[in-house]
Design a protein around this motif. Structure first.
Motif, short mmCIF file in Angstrom:
data_model
loop_
_atom_site.label_atom_id
_atom_site.label_comp_id
_atom_site.label_asym_id
_atom_site.label_seq_id
_atom_site.Cartn_x
_atom_site.Cartn_y
_atom_site.Cartn_z
N ARG A 146 13.14 -5.22 -8.16
CA ARG A 146 11.68 -5.22 -7.92
C ARG A 146 11.11 -3.81 -7.96
O ARG A 146 10.02 -3.60 -8.49
N TYR A 147 11.85 -2.85 -7.41
CA TYR A 147 11.38 -1.47 -7.47
C TYR A 147 11.36 -0.97 -8.92
O TYR A 147 10.42 -0.32 -9.35
N ASN B 240 18.07 -7.69 -6.04
CA ASN B 240 16.65 -8.06 -6.07
C ASN B 240 15.77 -6.89 -5.62
O ASN B 240 14.71 -6.64 -6.22
N VAL B 241 16.18 -6.19 -4.57
CA VAL B 241 15.41 -5.03 -4.09
C VAL B 241 15.32 -3.97 -5.18
O VAL B 241 14.24 -3.45 -5.49
N ARG C 51 8.46 -2.16 -10.89
CA ARG C 51 7.21 -1.50 -10.56
C ARG C 51 7.17 -0.05 -11.02
O ARG C 51 6.13 0.43 -11.50
N HIS D 220 6.54 -5.34 2.13
CA HIS D 220 5.90 -6.61 1.76
C HIS D 220 5.56 -6.66 0.28
O HIS D 220 5.82 -7.66 -0.40
N GLU D 221 4.97 -5.58 -0.23
CA GLU D 221 4.33 -5.64 -1.55
C GLU D 221 5.21 -5.18 -2.70
O GLU D 221 5.03 -5.64 -3.83
N LYS E 26 4.00 -2.16 4.70
CA LYS E 26 3.29 -2.72 3.55
C LYS E 26 4.12 -2.60 2.28
O LYS E 26 4.11 -3.49 1.42
N TRP E 27 4.82 -1.50 2.15
CA TRP E 27 5.68 -1.31 0.98
C TRP E 27 6.78 -2.37 0.93
O TRP E 27 7.09 -2.90 -0.13
N CYS F 45 9.56 -6.60 -1.41
CA CYS F 45 9.56 -7.98 -0.88
C CYS F 45 10.81 -8.25 -0.05
O CYS F 45 11.48 -9.28 -0.21
N ASN F 46 11.12 -7.34 0.85
CA ASN F 46 12.29 -7.49 1.70
C ASN F 46 11.98 -6.92 3.08
O ASN F 46 11.67 -5.73 3.20
#
Length: 324
Positions: free
Chosen positions: A58-59, A54-55, A62, A87-88, A84-85, A91-92
């Motif tokens: 998500r990267y 998932n990590v 983006r 979180h946004e 913040k990175w 998401c981990n």
């Protein structure tokens, strides 16, 4: 210890699940992105494989799948810092370790990108060139390896070896988990030495017609739980005494993993089948009614057909001796 046919077939069967029909590996690797290698390696320890996927996913959604270490650092900076990175973007919010007040793993990722910049490393090729043939651990380890292990909570070196695996390095360190992988299915008693493990991997690679590095990567990632074998896949039960010839396969194994036929083995029995299931639990009252003991102070006579070692232990307290 002699490397037997049984051991080669057992390892080949476990590796074939992670090879496609053309023999190409389906293990985890990112030859075109050092950013993804860093993310996978630093989130691997203590994480479920799905969480790591998932990590990375998500990267990739983006930024794509070809970023280097420099682009990963820019991504963190553009988000306003590692918190913040986390979180946004990915998401981990997993911490680096389990102690209170631990920094986020996202912060360790940021520090890893700075380490790479300090050594002039941006791509996977840069990393492999910098490491070369030098040892990845120990007193004479490569300077990049030593710097990586100085990152917070990375002293064990597991994440460093994971980084090399997903980057496609030839480095392969046989640690306690890899040794544990070569257990009873390979007839390895006593435990195989490192040289015997490498010999078995080489023989299996020849049998599968793949490069040694492919088998090493699959073995390492299975033993460190980065790859998850299909739990519904049939076990390969082979006799202990096989000839050295590798010409005959089990009747139900075609030599290539096919999930569609995994339930069609004729000579395979699961521990979950009725004939192997345990009897239902009985109440303590029922069990008590089945027990028959001799009067206190006397031993129950052993059955004439039973060997001496099968005679029951005396009850505690009847002779003053404990049962064990």
């Amino acid at each position: 210890m002699e490397i037997r046919t049984r051991s080669i077939r057992s390892l080949a069967y476990r590796c074939e699940e992670f090879l496609d029909e053309n023999g190409k590996p389906r293990s985890i690797s990112y030859p075109n992105s050092l950013a993804l290698c860093i993310l996978d390696a630093l989130f691997m320890t203590g994480s479920h494989p799905t969480a790591i996927d998932n990590v990375v996913g998500r990267y990739t959604a983006r930024h794509g799948g070809t970023d280097g270490a420099k682009s990963l650092r820019y991504s963190i900076a553009a988000a306003g810092g590692s918190e913040k990175w986390a979180h946004e973007v990915i998401c981990n919010l997993k911490p680096a370790h389990t102690q209170p007040g631990a920094m986020l793993r996202a912060e360790v990722v940021d520090r890893a990108t700075r380490l790479m910049a300090d050594h002039g490393i941006d791509t996977v090729d840069d990393l492999l060139a910098a490491v070369g043939d030098e040892p990845s651990t120990g007193r004479h380890a490569n300077e990049v390896a030593r710097a990586w292990r100085e990152l917070p909570s990375q002293k064990s070196g597991i994440s460093w070896r994971a980084l090399l695996m997903v980057a496609g390095s030839d480095h392969f360190e046989i640690d306690h988990r890899v040794r544990g992988f070569f257990g009873w299915p390979f007839g390895s008693y006593p435990r195989m030495t490192d040289d015997e493990v490498l010999e078995l991997i080489s023989a299996t690679a020849d049998y599968l017609d793949v490069d040694d590095r492919v088998v090493k990567q699959i073995v390492w990632q299975i033993s460190h739980r980065r790859l998850r074998p299909d739990p519904k896949r049939k076990e390969l039960v082979l006799p202990y005494f096989l000839d050295d010839a590798l010409d005959e396969e089990p009747d139900w194994w075609s030599g290539t993993y096919d999930p569609e036929v995994r339930h069609e083995a004729d000579e395979w029995a699961s521990i979950f089948e009725p004939e192997y299931s345990t009897a239902p639990f009985e109440s303590e009252e029922a069990l008590e009614s089945q027990r028959t003991f001799e009067p206190k102070g006397e031993l129950a006579p052993a059955d004439e057909d039973e060997p001496d070692w099968a005679a029951p232990y005396p009850l505690p307290g009847t002779t003053g001796a404990a049962p064990f």
